[in-house]
Design a protein around this motif. Structure first.
Motif, short mmCIF file in Angstrom:
data_model
loop_
_atom_site.label_atom_id
_atom_site.label_comp_id
_atom_site.label_asym_id
_atom_site.label_seq_id
_atom_site.Cartn_x
_atom_site.Cartn_y
_atom_site.Cartn_z
N HIS A 551 0.85 -1.20 0.00
CA HIS A 551 0.00 0.00 0.00
C HIS A 551 0.88 1.24 0.00
N MET A 552 1.86 1.28 0.90
CA MET A 552 2.74 2.45 0.99
C MET A 552 3.54 2.66 -0.29
N LEU A 553 3.99 1.57 -0.90
CA LEU A 553 4.83 1.69 -2.09
C LEU A 553 4.07 2.26 -3.28
N THR A 554 2.75 2.18 -3.25
CA THR A 554 1.95 2.63 -4.40
C THR A 554 1.14 3.89 -4.11
N GLU A 555 1.43 4.58 -3.02
CA GLU A 555 0.61 5.73 -2.65
C GLU A 555 0.84 6.95 -3.55
N SER A 556 1.98 7.03 -4.20
CA SER A 556 2.27 8.15 -5.10
C SER A 556 1.84 7.81 -6.53
N ALA A 557 1.13 8.74 -7.17
CA ALA A 557 0.70 8.52 -8.55
C ALA A 557 1.89 8.39 -9.49
N GLU A 558 2.95 9.16 -9.25
CA GLU A 558 4.15 9.08 -10.09
C GLU A 558 4.80 7.70 -9.96
N VAL A 559 4.82 7.15 -8.74
CA VAL A 559 5.40 5.82 -8.54
C VAL A 559 4.53 4.77 -9.23
N ARG A 560 3.22 4.90 -9.14
CA ARG A 560 2.33 3.94 -9.81
C ARG A 560 2.56 3.95 -11.32
N LEU A 561 2.75 5.14 -11.88
CA LEU A 561 3.01 5.25 -13.31
C LEU A 561 4.33 4.56 -13.67
N HIS A 562 5.36 4.80 -12.88
CA HIS A 562 6.67 4.18 -13.15
C HIS A 562 6.58 2.66 -13.04
N MET A 563 5.91 2.17 -12.01
CA MET A 563 5.78 0.72 -11.83
C MET A 563 5.05 0.09 -13.01
N THR A 564 4.01 0.73 -13.48
CA THR A 564 3.25 0.18 -14.60
C THR A 564 4.11 0.12 -15.87
N ARG A 565 4.87 1.18 -16.13
CA ARG A 565 5.78 1.17 -17.28
C ARG A 565 6.77 0.01 -17.19
N ARG A 566 7.37 -0.16 -16.01
CA ARG A 566 8.40 -1.19 -15.86
C ARG A 566 7.80 -2.59 -15.97
N LEU A 567 6.58 -2.78 -15.44
CA LEU A 567 5.93 -4.08 -15.54
C LEU A 567 5.62 -4.42 -17.00
N ILE A 568 5.21 -3.42 -17.78
CA ILE A 568 4.95 -3.64 -19.20
C ILE A 568 6.25 -3.98 -19.93
N GLU A 569 7.31 -3.23 -19.62
CA GLU A 569 8.62 -3.51 -20.22
C GLU A 569 9.07 -4.94 -19.90
N LYS A 570 8.86 -5.35 -18.66
CA LYS A 570 9.26 -6.70 -18.24
C LYS A 570 8.49 -7.76 -19.01
N ALA A 571 7.19 -7.49 -19.25
CA ALA A 571 6.33 -8.48 -19.92
C ALA A 571 6.72 -8.68 -21.38
N VAL A 572 7.21 -7.63 -22.03
CA VAL A 572 7.54 -7.73 -23.46
C VAL A 572 9.01 -8.05 -23.69
N ALA A 573 9.79 -8.04 -22.63
CA ALA A 573 11.23 -8.29 -22.79
C ALA A 573 11.50 -9.74 -23.20
#
Length: 573
Positions: A551-573
């Motif tokens: 919960h704490m790790l995702t409280e910032s909108a900027e962090v949520r955006l970064h995490m989503t980008r990295r998860l997408i990058e990981k999925a297509v790598a």
């Protein structure tokens, strides 16, 4: 105007017994925690921390008393401990009006004590020697160290206000630029699973608010109430994708008309759950009135519809039923046990309503004392005064061992669920189910001994390469204002139902890589967080459970955006 009804002396005596017993246990737990090593840790790498820790532990006790217990009850709380070898400390705590006065008295006591005194005398003499016997200098140093610890430096009201502002800012980011960018990334992903989404349950929040200020509540700031009070599209979404719905949002006593309407309009729902704090049960008559309305709504459903029932969940624990003192020392229960007794006594008349008491886990959960002490014992007593007898039918343990908050090192499978009946209604079982408290919202300020935490489970999650089978609840929580958020993280939104439409919300729920990662406690989120923040270790140290950490790790909108980008990058790598 009629004068306010004054509390009876009998009632005040009964409440004072509860108040003093509760505060005494908290006081004992905090002193044991401090003298058991917590103060030594707070002092960090100070060369003389071993000599200072005992003195500062009891200086902490002085300020704890002043912060948490009305002055009128100090003597009675401390009386039990005056029969121990530390009786002089109890006298100092009771009679010191300031930290300086306490430290001065502590110094004078040990100077006058015989040479064969406990080790604390030698500690004090070493501290005094460092100041060449100057007691005033030692008092000044101790108080300077204390002030640098920043303990009890603000009132609860100020602390709650600060936490509330932080919550307001977090909600303010919802569906802002960063969140919209994140959702655009999700929308661009292929939808490989187009089958109709079915949920174990869905949640509905008509409004977020509660007149109570319970110390453990995760919400302080309340989002503005939506002007849109036409929830039909929301009801249609829920009715088409689950058989179980939970109405929640703090306390919904003032919004019951929406619950009744939902029962009459949602054909496919079998279970209509609602979470209330019990405040509505001001009398037996009013309690029956509310329960009759629930039952009436169920009976008005067309006969061709599936049979449905209400799961009435009532908050019931040491926080909702806490005894508190006003500035004059007059005591009251936050939500009187009398109201819970009204509900328990009335519920068996309504077979279509299942009553469940929701309880927060504490040290009593580790034994059958759960039913003999604390808030449950108070309920039994109050029902007994009405001629009712209560019988516990069964209890079930937690799935894993947990640590007892007041007995460090002791672990066990605590009592998580139980079933009981009123003996004159043996065919109407009432459920008691307990859960932990995560340390956010007001609960951030709770003492370590007040509730059970899941730090052991957190450590297990961080050790494992895959999810241990229990993750974030990522089912949808739907708000009347249009927000569609996650059940366990209402700061994470998948859009606005009124603007985006149901199909878009459901598609995002299927595709969102961040929701999947949270559900599985994906540890890669820790790495992605560290790429944009430098306080991961502090977050892990603060976390009371894996749910709280993620919960704490995702409280910032900027962090949520970064995490989503990295998860997408990981999925297509």
């Amino acid at each position: 105007m009629l004068p306010n009804k004054l509390p009876s002396n009998t009632n005040q005596q009964e409440l004072s017994d509860i108040y003093v017993a509760n505060r005494r246990q908290r006081f004992k737990s905090e002193v044991n925690r401090m003298t058991g090593g917590a103060m030594r840790e707070l002092l960090g790498d100070r060369a003389n921390r071993d000599d200072l820790s005992f003195l500062l532990s009891y200086l902490y006790a002085l300020f704890w008393l002043q912060h948490n217990v009305h002055q009128e009850y100090h003597s009675r709380l401390l009386s039990t401990f005056k029969k121990t070898p530390r009786a002089f400390l109890m006298e100092l705590l009771e009679n010191s009006s300031s930290g300086e006065e306490f430290v001065q008295g502590y110094i004078e006591y040990w100077i006058a004590a015989p040479a064969e005194s406990p080790v604390q005398r030698q500690q004090l003499l070493r501290l005094l020697a460092q100041h060449h016997g100057d007691t005033e200098a030692l008092v000044a140093e101790v108080m300077a160290i204390w002030k640098n610890l920043h303990l009890f430096s603000r009132t609860d009201a100020v602390a709650f206000s600060e936490i509330g502002r932080s919550e307001r800012d977090r909600y303010g980011e919802m569906l802002g630029d960063a969140d919209l960018q994140r959702l655009a990334l999700v929308d661009a992903l292929p939808d490989t699973n187009r089958k109709t989404t079915k949920f174990t349950k869905l949640g509905i929040i008509p409004a977020m608010g509660c007149p109570q200020t319970c110390r453990h509540c995760m919400f302080i700031w309340r989002p503005p109430k939506s002007r849109n009070q036409d929830p039909e599209s929301l009801y249609r979404l829920v009715d088409g994708h689950t058989q179980s719905v939970l109405f929640t949002g703090g306390d919904l006593t003032r919004h019951m008309e929406h619950f009744y309407h939902a029962i009459c309009s949602m054909r496919n729902i079998r279970t209509f759950a609602i979470l209330l704090n019990g405040d509505f049960a001001t009398s037996s008559e009013n309690t029956h009135r509310v329960l009759r309305c629930m039952a009436k709504a169920l009976r008005e459903r067309p006969g061709s519809w599936p049979k449905a029932h209400v799961l009435l969940q009532i908050s019931f624990d040491e926080f909702h039923q806490e005894v508190i003192a006003d500035k004059h020392g007059v005591l009251k229960e936050r939500i009187p046990i009398e109201k819970i007794a009204n509900i328990v006594e009335a519920a068996p008349a309504y077979k279509e309503i299942q009553l469940a008491l929701l309880h927060k886990q504490n040290s009593l959960n580790f034994s059958m004392e759960l039913f003999n002490k604390g808030v449950f014992a108070r309920l039994v007593k109050r029902l007994g005064e009405r001629g009712e007898q209560l019988q516990v039918l069964s209890s079930a343990p937690s799935a894993r061992e947990k640590s007892n908050p007041v007995q460090p090192g002791q672990k066990g499978r605590l009592i998580k669920d139980a079933t009981f009946v009123l003996t004159r209604h043996p065919d109407y079982p009432i459920m008691l189910t307990s859960s932990t408290i995560d340390a956010f919202g007001r609960a951030e300020l709770l003492e370590a001994g007040e509730s059970v935490h899941e730090k052991d489970f957190l450590a297990e999650v961080l050790r494992r390469d895959s999810s241990p089978g229990e993750g974030f609840d990522t089912d949808l929580m739907l708000w009347f204002n249009g927000w569609a958020t996650l059940f366990s993280a209402v700061h994470i939104s998948l859009g606005n139902l009124h603007e985006d439409g149901a199909e878009k919300i459901l598609e995002r729920q299927r595709k969102d890589p961040l929701s999947r990662a949270l559900h599985n406690f994906d540890r890669s989120l820790l790495d992605y967080y560290s790429e944009v923040r430098d306080d991961l270790d502090d977050r892990i140290s603060m976390a009371s459970s894996p749910h709280h950490l993620f919960h704490m790790l995702t409280e910032s909108a900027e962090v949520r955006l970064h995490m989503t980008r990295r998860l997408i990058e990981k999925a297509v790598a």
